[in-house]
Design an enzyme around this catalytic site. Structure first.
Site, PDB file in Angstrom:
ATOM      1  N   LYS A 214     -19.254   1.679  -6.255  1.00 39.28           N
ATOM      2  CA  LYS A 214     -19.188   0.409  -5.687  1.00 39.28           C
ATOM      3  C   LYS A 214     -20.901   0.181  -5.537  1.00 39.28           C
ATOM      4  O   LYS A 214     -21.037  -1.151  -5.580  1.00 39.28           O
ATOM      5  CB  LYS A 214     -18.614   0.809  -4.250  1.00 39.28           C
TER       6      LYS A 214
ATOM      7  N   TYR B 272     -16.837   7.396  -5.514  1.00 38.91           N
ATOM      8  CA  TYR B 272     -16.404   5.975  -5.059  1.00 38.91           C
ATOM      9  C   TYR B 272     -17.594   5.126  -4.683  1.00 38.91           C
ATOM     10  O   TYR B 272     -17.896   4.081  -4.961  1.00 38.91           O
ATOM     11  CB  TYR B 272     -15.544   6.214  -3.859  1.00 38.91           C
TER      12      TYR B 272
ATOM     13  N   LEU C  22     -11.621  -8.145  -4.803  1.00 38.81           N
ATOM     14  CA  LEU C  22     -11.351  -7.202  -3.873  1.00 38.81           C
ATOM     15  C   LEU C  22     -10.548  -6.073  -4.652  1.00 38.81           C
ATOM     16  O   LEU C  22     -10.237  -4.848  -4.143  1.00 38.81           O
ATOM     17  CB  LEU C  22     -10.283  -7.651  -2.821  1.00 38.81           C
TER      18      LEU C  22
ATOM     19  N   GLY D 170      -2.696  -6.389  -2.098  1.00 36.94           N
ATOM     20  CA  GLY D 170      -3.373  -5.029  -1.359  1.00 36.94           C
ATOM     21  C   GLY D 170      -3.423  -5.685   0.247  1.00 36.94           C
ATOM     22  O   GLY D 170      -2.979  -6.786   0.490  1.00 36.94           O
ATOM     23  N   PHE D 171      -3.746  -4.738   0.878  1.00 39.50           N
ATOM     24  CA  PHE D 171      -3.567  -4.832   2.319  1.00 39.50           C
ATOM     25  C   PHE D 171      -4.494  -5.860   2.853  1.00 39.50           C
ATOM     26  O   PHE D 171      -4.249  -6.796   3.461  1.00 39.50           O
ATOM     27  CB  PHE D 171      -4.092  -3.091   3.163  1.00 39.50           C
ATOM     28  N   ILE D 172      -5.913  -5.604   2.546  1.00 41.14           N
ATOM     29  CA  ILE D 172      -6.955  -6.751   2.964  1.00 41.14           C
ATOM     30  C   ILE D 172      -6.526  -7.904   1.957  1.00 41.14           C
ATOM     31  O   ILE D 172      -6.676  -9.293   2.653  1.00 41.14           O
ATOM     32  CB  ILE D 172      -8.263  -6.379   2.562  1.00 41.14           C
TER      33      ILE D 172
ATOM     34  N   ASP E 279      -3.051  -8.871  -9.346  1.00 41.99           N
ATOM     35  CA  ASP E 279      -2.836  -7.618  -8.714  1.00 41.99           C
ATOM     36  C   ASP E 279      -1.892  -6.906  -9.504  1.00 41.99           C
ATOM     37  O   ASP E 279      -0.802  -7.439 -10.117  1.00 41.99           O
ATOM     38  CB  ASP E 279      -2.172  -7.709  -7.177  1.00 41.99           C
TER      39      ASP E 279
END
Ligand code: UDP
Length: 320
Positions: A153, A149, A76, A10-12, A31
């Site tokens: 979390k 969301y 993540l 992913g991005f991060i 992933d």
């Protein structure tokens, strides 16, 4: 050290993989490419210390094997992005809750440290700005889609701390505030890559609502630097940390700045939230982290201003 990064494409996750490899670590990623991509990690694949598993973290056999081979798990993998959360309710809750439970359960078997990625979204409608880690979470009702969301979390956080209190599994929770940088996609709603793409391509910049809502944007390299240090610090175990810049900006002002830095003639178009996310959507007026806790622990906090961030991201987009 050997790290497992779930959601490593992913991005991060891809930036974190790069950072941890640079520091001399071995990195495993799992992933399923649901929101990540192979392109994000293409430049790392020649490194012999980088191991890629394209699979879901719900593949328990694989998860168990990779958790076994690493020292610390950076969890993540999650359903992210307001658009995705609105469009895919079951997937959002399942990925965020069941995925985290599996990771914690496997890590607990060998007592491997788990770093849990959480979000500023858990502060919800709190009006007590800046948000401190011990503040109340002020969430909305289950009938309003966005809250699934934050709730999922928040449950991850409760579950991780339950493993720490009950089983002495070393866990660290970090709440990220609007992390941005190269390779982030606007496909799932994130504002900055969307505005930059619009400005560079000459199409109207879409500002939702009246644009008076504020956010604090944090450059991904600074986040990765802090995460690597946090993972090494024994005092962080059993704790929650905000990670974010305190440089607050309204979305309206952000759009103006994007236009200026990109030297774009695009118009700014104001679009009602309802039109984008359907009725009953709630947005948050302000979101600013209190970063004293992370600063007291590590002596660092994100510093980069929005102007510097925009310079870097627009240069990157222009080169693409
Ligand atoms: N936003 C916007 N235009 C867009 C995408 C998002 O004005 O094209 C707004 C969004 O409504 C929110 C802010 O920008 O007020 C940040 O949105 P994002 O989805 O990036 O993150 P979050 O709301 O989770 O902070």
């Amino acid at each position: 050290m050997r790290y497992l990064i779930t959601g490593g494409a992913g991005f991060i996750g891809s930036h974190l993989s790069e950072h941890l490899l640079k520091l001399g670590n071995e990195v495993f990623i799992i992933d399923d490419l649901s929101t990540g991509s192979i392109e994000n990690i293409e430049h790392l694949r020649e490194d012999k210390r980088f191991h890629v598993y394209i699979d879901s973290i719900t593949n328990v056999r694989l998860l168990a094997e990779v958790v076994d081979r690493c020292d610390t798990v950076m969890h993540l993998a999650a359903a992210v992005g307001v658009q995705l959360v609105i469009d895919n309710p079951i997937k959002t809750i399942h990925t965020n809750v069941a995925g985290t439970e599996l990771v914690l359960r496997q890590a607990n078997k060998k007592k491997k440290k788990v770093m849990i990625a959480s979000t500023s979204e858990v502060y919800g409608k709190s009006s007590k700005v800046p948000f401190g880690e011990e503040d109340d979470l002020v969430l909305g009702p289950p009938t309003k889609g966005r809250w699934r969301y934050a709730c999922s979390k928040a449950l991850d956080e409760f579950l991780a701390l339950a493993y720490w209190y009950e089983k002495k599994l070393p866990v660290v929770i970090f709440r990220l505030f609007n992390t941005v940088g190269p390779r982030q996609t606007g496909r799932y709603g994130m504002v900055l890559p969307r505005l930059i793409k619009q400005a560079v391509s000459g199409s109207p910049l879409t500002v939702y609502g009246d644009g008076k809502q504020t956010r604090c944007f944090t450059y991904v390299d600074e986040v990765c630097n802090i995460l690597a240090k946090l993972a090494e610090n024994e005092k962080a175990i059993g704790e929650i940390y905000n990670i974010g810049s305190q440089d607050e900006i309204s979305i309206d002002e952000l759009a103006q700045k994007v236009k200026a830095v990109a030297a774009s003639n695009s118009a700014i178009q104001y679009i009602p939230f309802e039109q984008v996310y359907g009725k009953d959507f709630e947005d948050f007026p302000r979101r600013v982290p209190d970063t004293r806790k992370i600063y007291e622990l590590l002596g660092i906090r994100p510093q980069m201003t929005i102007d510097e961030i925009l310079q870097r991201m627009i240069e990157f987009t222009a080169r693409e």
